[in-house]
Design a protein around this motif. Structure first.
Motif, mmCIF file in Angstrom:
data_model
loop_
_atom_site.group_PDB
_atom_site.id
_atom_site.type_symbol
_atom_site.label_atom_id
_atom_site.label_comp_id
_atom_site.label_asym_id
_atom_site.label_seq_id
_atom_site.Cartn_x
_atom_site.Cartn_y
_atom_site.Cartn_z
ATOM 1 N N GLN A 112 7.420 10.788 3.031
ATOM 2 C CA GLN A 112 7.860 12.129 2.649
ATOM 3 C C GLN A 112 9.380 12.253 2.626
ATOM 4 O O GLN A 112 9.928 13.002 1.818
ATOM 5 C CB GLN A 112 7.252 13.167 3.593
ATOM 6 C CG GLN A 112 5.741 13.250 3.460
ATOM 7 C CD GLN A 112 5.113 14.227 4.442
ATOM 8 O OE1 GLN A 112 5.797 14.922 5.185
ATOM 9 N NE2 GLN A 112 3.788 14.275 4.442
ATOM 10 N N ARG B 103 11.343 13.750 -0.565
ATOM 11 C CA ARG B 103 12.252 14.900 -0.381
ATOM 12 C C ARG B 103 13.663 14.574 -0.844
ATOM 13 O O ARG B 103 14.325 15.379 -1.502
ATOM 14 C CB ARG B 103 12.293 15.308 1.094
ATOM 15 C CG ARG B 103 11.458 16.506 1.430
ATOM 16 C CD ARG B 103 11.756 17.068 2.813
ATOM 17 N NE ARG B 103 11.824 16.074 3.875
ATOM 18 C CZ ARG B 103 10.776 15.596 4.533
ATOM 19 N NH1 ARG B 103 9.570 16.001 4.249
ATOM 20 N NH2 ARG B 103 10.927 14.694 5.491
ATOM 21 N N THR C 47 5.916 10.563 -10.623
ATOM 22 C CA THR C 47 7.284 10.699 -11.106
ATOM 23 C C THR C 47 7.910 9.314 -11.037
ATOM 24 O O THR C 47 7.814 8.641 -10.010
ATOM 25 C CB THR C 47 8.102 11.686 -10.255
ATOM 26 O OG1 THR C 47 7.572 13.005 -10.424
ATOM 27 C CG2 THR C 47 9.571 11.688 -10.665
ATOM 28 N N ARG D 195 8.194 12.505 -15.577
ATOM 29 C CA ARG D 195 7.181 13.190 -14.773
ATOM 30 C C ARG D 195 5.865 13.144 -15.536
ATOM 31 O O ARG D 195 5.807 13.534 -16.685
ATOM 32 C CB ARG D 195 7.599 14.630 -14.501
ATOM 33 C CG ARG D 195 8.753 14.699 -13.521
ATOM 34 C CD ARG D 195 9.231 16.118 -13.244
ATOM 35 N NE ARG D 195 10.315 16.111 -12.284
ATOM 36 C CZ ARG D 195 11.577 15.825 -12.572
ATOM 37 N NH1 ARG D 195 11.906 15.500 -13.800
ATOM 38 N NH2 ARG D 195 12.503 15.848 -11.642
ATOM 39 N N THR E 141 8.481 16.567 -6.934
ATOM 40 C CA THR E 141 7.533 17.675 -6.771
ATOM 41 C C THR E 141 6.272 17.486 -7.596
ATOM 42 O O THR E 141 5.338 18.269 -7.468
ATOM 43 C CB THR E 141 8.185 19.014 -7.156
ATOM 44 O OG1 THR E 141 8.652 18.920 -8.510
ATOM 45 C CG2 THR E 141 9.344 19.350 -6.231
ATOM 46 N N ALA E 142 6.236 16.488 -8.454
ATOM 47 C CA ALA E 142 5.061 16.228 -9.302
ATOM 48 C C ALA E 142 4.764 14.738 -9.264
ATOM 49 O O ALA E 142 5.676 13.919 -9.182
ATOM 50 C CB ALA E 142 5.336 16.677 -10.732
ATOM 51 N N GLY F 208 13.815 14.885 -4.526
ATOM 52 C CA GLY F 208 13.287 16.116 -5.097
ATOM 53 C C GLY F 208 12.007 15.934 -5.896
ATOM 54 O O GLY F 208 11.790 16.637 -6.879
#
Length: 127
Positions: A69, A73, A82, A101, A78-79, A76
């Motif tokens: 994680q 993070r 990626t 993405r 988020t999907a 960035g």
């Protein structure tokens, strides 16, 4: 060459940074075990890794976002999936894209072909 020889399964941001420090170009697949599209694109990514990986010049990493994680993070993510590309540890745009993405085999193949060419050029200059 098996996929275990060319795919670096990265478990933390520190491991990813270590790979950046030892390799000029790095392609990174941020994925999750529960992600259907990730499973669909995985064989394409593995095939590209087998075709283009070059020690110290071009590496292919897989980062499970649920296990690493801190790495997800830091960039960035988020999907899933990626795909991101790095040169000398810095994220770079390839073919005008800072990240891919989703499971887009054409965009992924085109980006890796470009990185593969850059890595080959760097290898030729070094020899």
């Amino acid at each position: 060459m098996s996929s275990s020889d060319v795919l670096h399964h990265v478990g933390s941001l520190a491991e990813l940074q270590s790979l950046f420090a030892s390799t000029t170009y790095v392609a990174v697949d941020f994925f999750a075990d529960w992600c259907g599209p990730c499973k669909v694109i995985a064989p394409t990514y593995e095939g590209l890794a087998k075709q283009h990986a070059a020690p110290k010049h071009l590496a292919f990493a897989k980062v499970n976002v649920d296990h690493a994680q801190d790495a997800a993070r830091a960039f960035g993510v988020t999907a899933m999936p990626t795909f991101m590309f790095f040169k000398d540890g810095r994220q770079v745009a390839v073919n005008g894209q800072a990240a891919i993405r989703g499971a887009d085999p054409r965009a992924l193949s085109a980006a890796v072909e470009k990185l593969g060419g850059l890595a080959k050029k760097r290898m030729a200059e070094a020899s």
